[in-house]
Design a protein around this motif. Structure first.
Motif, PDB file in Angstrom:
ATOM      1  N   GLY A 135       5.413  -8.901  -5.478  1.00 54.32           N
ATOM      2  CA  GLY A 135       4.397  -9.520  -6.538  1.00 54.32           C
ATOM      3  C   GLY A 135       3.421  -8.591  -6.995  1.00 54.32           C
ATOM      4  N   LYS A 136       3.421  -7.339  -6.399  1.00 54.78           N
ATOM      5  CA  LYS A 136       2.318  -6.304  -6.747  1.00 54.78           C
ATOM      6  C   LYS A 136       2.880  -5.010  -7.391  1.00 54.78           C
ATOM      7  CE  LYS A 136      -1.004  -9.223  -5.887  1.00 54.78           C
ATOM      8  NZ  LYS A 136      -1.904  -9.779  -6.975  1.00 54.78           N
ATOM      9  N   GLY A 137       4.214  -4.963  -7.341  1.00 61.24           N
ATOM     10  CA  GLY A 137       4.812  -3.719  -7.979  1.00 61.24           C
ATOM     11  C   GLY A 137       4.796  -2.545  -6.792  1.00 61.24           C
ATOM     12  N   LEU A 138       4.800  -3.059  -5.640  1.00 59.33           N
ATOM     13  CA  LEU A 138       4.851  -2.009  -4.376  1.00 59.33           C
ATOM     14  C   LEU A 138       6.221  -2.126  -3.808  1.00 59.33           C
ATOM     15  CD1 LEU A 138       1.632  -2.759  -2.748  1.00 59.33           C
ATOM     16  CD2 LEU A 138       2.068  -0.799  -3.848  1.00 59.33           C
ATOM     17  N   ALA A 139       6.974  -0.771  -3.500  1.00 55.74           N
ATOM     18  CA  ALA A 139       8.198  -0.782  -2.709  1.00 55.74           C
ATOM     19  C   ALA A 139       7.788  -0.243  -1.450  1.00 55.74           C
ATOM     20  CB  ALA A 139       8.938   0.251  -3.472  1.00 55.74           C
ATOM     21  N   PRO A 140       7.862  -1.165  -0.321  1.00 55.82           N
ATOM     22  CA  PRO A 140       7.883  -1.051   1.056  1.00 55.82           C
ATOM     23  C   PRO A 140       8.981  -0.359   1.754  1.00 55.82           C
ATOM     24  CG  PRO A 140       8.143  -3.258   0.695  1.00 55.82           C
ATOM     25  CD  PRO A 140       8.266  -2.692  -0.858  1.00 55.82           C
ATOM     26  N   LEU A 141       8.489   0.413   2.729  1.00 63.34           N
ATOM     27  CA  LEU A 141       9.491   1.038   3.484  1.00 63.34           C
ATOM     28  C   LEU A 141       9.041   0.968   5.071  1.00 63.34           C
ATOM     29  CD1 LEU A 141      12.262   2.576   3.958  1.00 63.34           C
ATOM     30  CD2 LEU A 141      11.169   4.716   3.427  1.00 63.34           C
ATOM     31  N   TRP A 142       9.653  -0.010   5.934  1.00 65.08           N
ATOM     32  CA  TRP A 142       9.218   0.241   7.215  1.00 65.08           C
ATOM     33  C   TRP A 142       9.929   1.536   8.077  1.00 65.08           C
ATOM     34  CZ3 TRP A 142       5.621  -2.919   7.876  1.00 65.08           C
ATOM     35  CH2 TRP A 142       5.456  -4.183   7.154  1.00 65.08           C
ATOM     36  N   ARG A 143       8.773   2.020   8.737  1.00 67.48           N
ATOM     37  CA  ARG A 143       9.157   3.225   9.471  1.00 67.48           C
ATOM     38  C   ARG A 143       9.487   2.769  10.799  1.00 67.48           C
ATOM     39  NH1 ARG A 143       6.279   7.603   7.435  1.00 67.48           N
ATOM     40  NH2 ARG A 143       6.118   8.681   9.375  1.00 67.48           N
ATOM     41  N   PRO A 144      10.301   3.884  11.482  1.00 68.86           N
ATOM     42  CA  PRO A 144      10.786   3.541  12.715  1.00 68.86           C
ATOM     43  C   PRO A 144       9.736   3.360  14.050  1.00 68.86           C
ATOM     44  CG  PRO A 144      12.034   5.413  11.714  1.00 68.86           C
ATOM     45  CD  PRO A 144      10.784   5.188  10.859  1.00 68.86           C
ATOM     46  N   ASP A 145       8.559   3.979  13.575  1.00 70.26           N
ATOM     47  CA  ASP A 145       7.430   3.945  14.568  1.00 70.26           C
ATOM     48  C   ASP A 145       6.782   2.655  14.643  1.00 70.26           C
ATOM     49  OD1 ASP A 145       6.100   4.477  12.348  1.00 70.26           O
ATOM     50  OD2 ASP A 145       5.140   6.282  12.986  1.00 70.26           O
ATOM     51  N   GLY A 146       7.214   1.869  13.474  1.00 75.72           N
ATOM     52  CA  GLY A 146       6.437   0.556  13.138  1.00 75.72           C
ATOM     53  C   GLY A 146       5.471   0.743  12.176  1.00 75.72           C
ATOM     54  N   GLY A 147       5.276   1.917  11.648  1.00 79.01           N
ATOM     55  CA  GLY A 147       4.565   1.887  10.423  1.00 79.01           C
ATOM     56  C   GLY A 147       4.946   1.687   9.038  1.00 79.01           C
ATOM     57  N   LEU A 148       4.322   1.955   8.040  1.00 77.91           N
ATOM     58  CA  LEU A 148       4.915   1.315   6.740  1.00 77.91           C
ATOM     59  C   LEU A 148       4.586   2.453   5.491  1.00 77.91           C
ATOM     60  CD1 LEU A 148       5.735  -0.864   4.775  1.00 77.91           C
ATOM     61  CD2 LEU A 148       3.450  -1.620   4.615  1.00 77.91           C
ATOM     62  N   ARG A 149       5.288   2.786   4.805  1.00 78.72           N
ATOM     63  CA  ARG A 149       5.272   3.352   3.492  1.00 78.72           C
ATOM     64  C   ARG A 149       5.355   2.614   2.270  1.00 78.72           C
ATOM     65  NH1 ARG A 149       8.926   8.093   3.322  1.00 78.72           N
ATOM     66  NH2 ARG A 149       7.463   9.061   4.653  1.00 78.72           N
ATOM     67  N   THR A 150       4.302   2.664   1.286  1.00 82.24           N
ATOM     68  CA  THR A 150       4.355   1.780   0.175  1.00 82.24           C
ATOM     69  C   THR A 150       4.295   2.931  -1.086  1.00 82.24           C
ATOM     70  OG1 THR A 150       2.079   1.600  -0.143  1.00 82.24           O
ATOM     71  CG2 THR A 150       3.389  -0.133   0.993  1.00 82.24           C
ATOM     72  N   THR A 151       5.254   2.701  -2.044  1.00 85.19           N
ATOM     73  CA  THR A 151       5.066   3.576  -3.312  1.00 85.19           C
ATOM     74  C   THR A 151       4.927   2.580  -4.432  1.00 85.19           C
ATOM     75  OG1 THR A 151       6.867   5.096  -2.208  1.00 85.19           O
ATOM     76  CG2 THR A 151       6.700   5.229  -4.615  1.00 85.19           C
ATOM     77  N   ALA A 152       4.306   2.936  -5.116  1.00 85.62           N
ATOM     78  CA  ALA A 152       3.995   2.225  -6.831  1.00 85.62           C
ATOM     79  C   ALA A 152       3.959   3.262  -7.761  1.00 85.62           C
ATOM     80  CB  ALA A 152       2.552   1.479  -6.424  1.00 85.62           C
ATOM     81  N   LEU A 153       4.324   2.751  -8.736  1.00 87.62           N
ATOM     82  CA  LEU A 153       4.264   3.454 -10.207  1.00 87.62           C
ATOM     83  C   LEU A 153       3.258   2.922 -11.224  1.00 87.62           C
ATOM     84  CD1 LEU A 153       5.408   5.477 -12.342  1.00 87.62           C
ATOM     85  CD2 LEU A 153       7.230   3.633 -12.945  1.00 87.62           C
ATOM     86  N   ARG A 154       2.474   3.460 -11.457  1.00 87.49           N
ATOM     87  CA  ARG A 154       1.157   2.675 -12.182  1.00 87.49           C
ATOM     88  C   ARG A 154       1.012   3.772 -13.617  1.00 87.49           C
ATOM     89  NH1 ARG A 154       1.660  -1.729  -9.717  1.00 87.49           N
ATOM     90  NH2 ARG A 154       0.731  -1.602  -7.438  1.00 87.49           N
ATOM     91  N   ARG A 155       0.322   3.159 -14.543  1.00 87.60           N
ATOM     92  CA  ARG A 155      -0.220   3.918 -15.835  1.00 87.60           C
ATOM     93  C   ARG A 155      -1.329   4.561 -15.495  1.00 87.60           C
ATOM     94  NH1 ARG A 155      -1.780   0.268 -20.270  1.00 87.60           N
ATOM     95  NH2 ARG A 155      -1.964  -1.463 -18.697  1.00 87.60           N
TER      96      ARG A 155
END
Length: 307
Positions: free
Chosen positions: A177-197
């Motif tokens: 809902g917020k324009g974020l692309a989540p990627l779960w990391r193998p160690d239980g962490g998280l990476r998010t990527t967002a494109l903004r103006r």
């Protein structure tokens, strides 16, 4: 033009009644200057500060969501300013400009001033926009900017605190809902990527404003010793935060130097006094924090969501 205009009252003058009687005038001054400093009024502590938000914005303070820095809750939706070590500068930025929605109005309340320094510098982001090399502006307007955040299991603010849940499915739904692309990391962490103006239009004035976190989140905006320490721990793709052009291209160091210079050239400061209340139009003025000594305690609240 000063980024903030000061209005002086007295302890006998209740700030809530003053705001209610002068709301239209205060709002006009906020749009004109970007910030209004209310000094000398009787505030009534943190509860009174909450009342300032309700009187000025006509609504309750917002909950701090999708956090990027450590804060502590003082009471309700009133928070401490960022809990970073006092010897570190917090670079100029616009609150939550990395998100799909943000607060239009920020409120700061001085509970206890610092012994030395500790100002909340302000920069007119209309002036920042005008002072940036047109070629640099055009490239950001054409390509946008990208923020990558890595939430490590044993370093920095965990994703559970940032998103207010330990339910992965709830985090993924929020991201959708917020324009974020989540990627779960193998160690239980998280990476998010967002494109903004990078450039927005102020909804009232129609001015073009440099409203983004591209400079604040870029690794080169950190203090040299912090930057090098992080680079020793993490490869670039795993840094806690970093920014790029919207297509993923690297932003040259000289461009980041230019952007930081534009912010600093547009900034002004004042020394906090006990019971000061600062109201900031988040789409007209960036704010930061000087290093300080002493017990400095500044409360923060946010209101008027953009969406």
């Amino acid at each position: 033009m000063s980024v903030a205009i000061e209005i002086t009252g007295s302890p006998e003058t209740g700030i809530h009644g003053y705001i209610e009687e002068n709301r239209d005038k205060l709002r006009s001054l906020l749009i004109e200057h970007g910030a209004v400093l209310l000094r000398g009024f009787g505030v009534g502590g943190v509860d009174g500060f909450d009342g300032v938000v309700r009187a000025f914005s006509g609504s309750a303070p917002l909950t701090y969501a999708e956090r990027s820095s450590p804060r502590s809750t003082i009471k309700g939706q009133v928070y401490t300013s960022t809990d970073y070590p006092p010897d570190e500068e917090i670079f100029l930025h616009n609150e939550n400009s990395y998100q799909a929605a943000w607060p239009h109005t920020l409120y700061f309340y001085c509970i206890e001033p610092a012994l030395t320094r500790g100002a909340t510098p302000l920069a007119d982001i209309r002036e920042v926009y005008r002072s940036i090399d047109p070629a640099v502006r055009e490239e950001f307007e054409r390509r946008g900017w990208r923020v990558v955040r890595n939430f490590h299991t044993d370093f920095g603010v965990p994703w559970q605190e940032t998103f207010g849940t330990d339910d992965r499915a709830a985090v993924e739904e929020y991201c959708r809902g917020k324009g974020l692309a989540p990627l779960w990391r193998p160690d239980g962490g998280l990476r998010t990527t967002a494109l903004r103006r990078a450039v927005h239009t102020h909804p009232v004035t129609g001015d073009s404003v440099w409203f983004n976190h591209a400079t604040f989140f870029h690794v080169t905006s950190l203090a040299p010793e912090v930057r090098e320490g992080l680079r020793e721990i993490f490869p670039e793709e795993d840094l806690p935060t970093n920014t790029y052009y919207g297509d993923g291209g690297r932003i040259p160091d000289e461009v980041m130097d230019h952007l930081r210079s534009a912010y600093r050239a547009a900034s002004t400061r004042f020394d906090w006094q006990r019971d000061d209340v600062l109201v900031v139009d988040n789409m007209l003025a960036a704010h930061g924090r000087e290093p300080f000594t002493g017990p400095r305690k500044i409360a923060v609240a946010m209101a008027d969501p953009s969406a």
